[in-house]
Scaffold this motif. Sequence first.
Motif, PDB file in Angstrom:
ATOM      1  N   LYS A  23      49.278  20.905  26.956  1.00 32.16           N
ATOM      2  CA  LYS A  23      49.793  22.043  27.715  1.00 32.16           C
ATOM      3  C   LYS A  23      49.099  22.182  29.073  1.00 32.16           C
ATOM      4  N   ASP A  24      47.859  21.754  29.161  1.00 34.64           N
ATOM      5  CA  ASP A  24      47.078  21.858  30.381  1.00 34.64           C
ATOM      6  C   ASP A  24      47.150  20.538  31.146  1.00 34.64           C
ATOM      7  N   VAL A  27      43.889  18.354  30.941  1.00 36.35           N
ATOM      8  CA  VAL A  27      43.781  17.633  29.675  1.00 36.35           C
ATOM      9  C   VAL A  27      44.701  16.423  29.682  1.00 36.35           C
ATOM     10  N   VAL A  71      45.241  17.709  40.322  1.00 36.60           N
ATOM     11  CA  VAL A  71      45.247  18.901  39.469  1.00 36.60           C
ATOM     12  C   VAL A  71      44.323  19.966  40.057  1.00 36.60           C
ATOM     13  N   ARG A  76      47.403  28.016  39.388  1.00 38.21           N
ATOM     14  CA  ARG A  76      48.210  28.520  38.277  1.00 38.21           C
ATOM     15  C   ARG A  76      49.011  29.729  38.750  1.00 38.21           C
ATOM     16  N   LYS A  79      48.919  33.208  33.798  1.00 39.81           N
ATOM     17  CA  LYS A  79      47.753  32.970  32.972  1.00 39.81           C
ATOM     18  C   LYS A  79      48.228  32.847  31.526  1.00 39.81           C
ATOM     19  N   ASP A  80      48.359  31.602  31.070  1.00 45.67           N
ATOM     20  CA  ASP A  80      48.850  31.360  29.699  1.00 45.67           C
ATOM     21  C   ASP A  80      47.706  31.217  28.754  1.00 45.67           C
TER      22      ASP A  80
END
Length: 80
Positions: A23-24, A27, A71, A76, A79-80
């Motif tokens: 999701k990130d 990562v 990245v 963003r 904020k998830d």
Amino acid sequence: MIPVDIIVLTLIIICALGALAAKDLMVAAIVIGAYSFLICLLLAVMGAVDVAFTEATVGAGVSTVFFVATVFQTTRRTKD
């Protein structure tokens, strides 16, 4: 005894699925770097050392640095 190339191939598949499921973005970029390193390792085990060295420098090295730098340049929206 399981051959080394089967173990590395299994780890490559796990990294590929992990990059797809991440999701990130950070990562995902790091997992793609690990994927490239494992491809390099598989090529070295198969005997293509020159191709493995090229994959290590370009795929696992330079591309991962570019992905991580990109990245860091993003922001963003939520904020998830």
